[in-house]
Write an enzyme that holds these catalytic residues in place. Structure first.
Site, PDB file in Angstrom:
ATOM      1  N   GLY A  36       0.833  -1.209   0.000  1.00  0.00           N
ATOM      2  CA  GLY A  36       0.000   0.000   0.000  1.00  0.00           C
ATOM      3  C   GLY A  36       0.862   1.250   0.000  1.00  0.00           C
ATOM      4  N   ASP A  51       1.856  -5.039  10.816  1.00  0.00           N
ATOM      5  CA  ASP A  51       1.763  -6.292  10.088  1.00  0.00           C
ATOM      6  C   ASP A  51       0.580  -7.106  10.615  1.00  0.00           C
ATOM      7  OD1 ASP A  51       4.042  -8.007   8.388  1.00  0.00           O
ATOM      8  OD2 ASP A  51       2.543  -9.219   9.458  1.00  0.00           O
ATOM      9  N   SER A  77      -2.304 -10.983  -3.562  1.00  0.00           N
ATOM     10  CA  SER A  77      -3.406 -11.272  -4.490  1.00  0.00           C
ATOM     11  C   SER A  77      -2.983 -11.517  -5.934  1.00  0.00           C
ATOM     12  CB  SER A  77      -4.403 -10.117  -4.438  1.00  0.00           C
ATOM     13  OG  SER A  77      -3.759  -8.924  -4.813  1.00  0.00           O
ATOM     14  N   ASN A  92       0.583 -14.965   4.704  1.00  0.00           N
ATOM     15  CA  ASN A  92      -0.139 -13.682   4.813  1.00  0.00           C
ATOM     16  C   ASN A  92      -1.651 -13.859   4.797  1.00  0.00           C
ATOM     17  OD1 ASN A  92       2.221 -12.304   5.017  1.00  0.00           O
ATOM     18  ND2 ASN A  92       2.317 -11.730   2.857  1.00  0.00           N
ATOM     19  N   TYR A 141      -3.550 -18.673  -4.412  1.00  0.00           N
ATOM     20  CA  TYR A 141      -4.276 -17.445  -4.056  1.00  0.00           C
ATOM     21  C   TYR A 141      -5.730 -17.786  -3.705  1.00  0.00           C
ATOM     22  CZ  TYR A 141      -6.921 -13.165  -4.709  1.00  0.00           C
ATOM     23  OH  TYR A 141      -7.801 -12.133  -4.530  1.00  0.00           O
ATOM     24  N   PHE A 206      -3.256 -12.068 -23.666  1.00  0.00           N
ATOM     25  CA  PHE A 206      -2.866 -13.414 -23.226  1.00  0.00           C
ATOM     26  C   PHE A 206      -3.836 -14.468 -23.752  1.00  0.00           C
ATOM     27  CE2 PHE A 206      -1.046 -11.219 -19.189  1.00  0.00           C
ATOM     28  CZ  PHE A 206       0.114 -10.884 -19.877  1.00  0.00           C
ATOM     29  N   GLY A 283      -3.498 -20.616 -15.562  1.00  0.00           N
ATOM     30  CA  GLY A 283      -4.522 -20.484 -14.516  1.00  0.00           C
ATOM     31  C   GLY A 283      -5.685 -19.577 -14.877  1.00  0.00           C
ATOM     32  N   ASP A 284      -5.732 -19.040 -16.108  1.00  0.00           N
ATOM     33  CA  ASP A 284      -6.834 -18.147 -16.502  1.00  0.00           C
ATOM     34  C   ASP A 284      -8.031 -18.943 -17.035  1.00  0.00           C
ATOM     35  OD1 ASP A 284      -6.107 -15.561 -15.945  1.00  0.00           O
ATOM     36  OD2 ASP A 284      -5.298 -15.127 -17.944  1.00  0.00           O
TER      37      ASP A 284
END
Ligand code: UDP
Length: 323
Positions: A36, A51, A77, A92, A141, A206, A283-284
């Site tokens: 960020g 954190d 992400s 995370n 993810y 892609f 992965g799309d």
């Protein structure tokens, strides 16, 4: 309400903060600034740099600011990165999330709105996707977001911690002060606009051999302000006794292909946008379109900026005026 927004220095987090403040809620942003930006934290919000794994600081922040509800958006992400470095995503997104839940239980904060993702569905069983469809993530993810969502259910039954999980489809667009800025940028609309602005030589498509009308992937783009409004509805519903729930968030309809988004950006910017063809991105899925009927029905959510032109125009305006 007094709301803590984790990840409030990020793209969507800063817009959620803006909308909460506009509606009269109080906000404390909790962000590590690892991705960020300090200047993205909206004026009028308190800020704590910390954190997610720092349970003690989280708990102290919740208690000190008398927080009543949390919007949990801090996460890693990037699908591609998650496949290469799963440990980072488990640490995370799962451990960080559990640390937050510990702090919430310690400080007796009972409401959570969670940023989940369409990636929990993996290769979808059908279109449009409904919340009851199978969840079989195809990358860490989506897997880690789903793991945390599942944990929430058990924390609710054991501790009465109520949650709304919002499964975002493709968030896009900007407000006057907050827009999308990742480094490196991987998202389609900012990449296209960077090419329009001459900040990158071209856009690589892609894959153009998908089973879609023009061969490129189709996605469901939702304006970030409409997305933010859903968080506010969710928070206020929880405070009024709404049970824990999971909602998809997209505009539905037919969605837009990569080629359609590029054509739209050419129209909106009036610029030439050079395009090259590349291989598919791992992965799309070919098509991801949400059914948002459940949140419309149960929370009265109404997206107001569904046109792709409006979304792209807002992002273009922000890019040209950003500080
Ligand atoms: N995409 C593309 N070129 C790029 C970036 C993205 O063709 O430089 C495609 C990507 O393969 C996907 C769509 O644009 O089909 C949206 O990708 P994005 O990363 O914005 O969001 P995602 O759907 O992965 O959450």
């Amino acid at each position: 309400m007094k709301v803590m927004v984790t990840g409030g220095a990020g793209y969507i987090g800063s817009v959620v903060t803006e909308e909460l403040l506009r509606g009269g809620d109080e906000v404390v942003v909790y962000d590590s600034l690892y991705k960020g930006h300090r200047e993205a934290v909206v004026e009028g919000a308190a800020f704590v740099k910390g954190d997610l794994l720092d349970t003690a600081l989280l708990r102290e922040t919740l208690a000190h600011h008398k927080v009543e509800a949390v919007v949990h958006m801090a996460a890693d992400s990037l699908v591609g990165e998650s496949v290469k470095v799963p440990a980072k995503y488990y640490r995370n997104n799962v451990l960080g999330g559990l640390s937050l839940l510990d702090a919430m239980l310690g400080a007796e904060v009972k409401y959570l709105v969670f940023s989940s993702t369409a990636a929990v569905y993996g290769e979808p069983a059908k279109q449009p996707i409904e919340e009851t469809d199978p969840t079989q993530p195809t990358n860490p993810y989506g897997e880690t977001k789903l793991a945390f969502e599942r944990a929430l259910r058990w924390y609710d039954s054991a501790h009465g911690l109520r949650f709304v999980s919002l499964r975002y489809f493709n968030a896009a667009g900007a407000t006057e002060r907050s827009g999308e800025r990742h480094d490196p940028e991987t998202h389609l609309i900012p990449i296209i606009l960077q090419a329009a602005a001459g900040q990158r030589p071209e856009v690589t498509v892609f894959g153009d051999d998908y089973p879609t009308p023009d061969g490129t992937c189709v996605r469901d783009y939702i304006h970030v302000v409409d997305l933010a409004q859903a968080h506010i509805l969710a928070l206020h519903a929880l405070a009024k006794g709404h049970p824990s729930s999971i909602y998809n968030l997209g505009c539905g309809g037919e969605g837009y292909s990569v080629k359609q988004v590029i054509d739209c950006a050419r129209r909106v910017t009036g610029r030439d946008i050079p395009v090259s063809k590349g291989p598919r991105r791992a992965g799309d899925p070919a098509v991801l379109i949400a059914s948002s009927a459940r949140i419309v029905r149960e929370l009265g959510w109404r997206p107001t900026q569904q046109k792709l032109d409006t979304i792209v125009e807002s992002a273009w305006r922000w890019m040209q005026h950003k500080r």
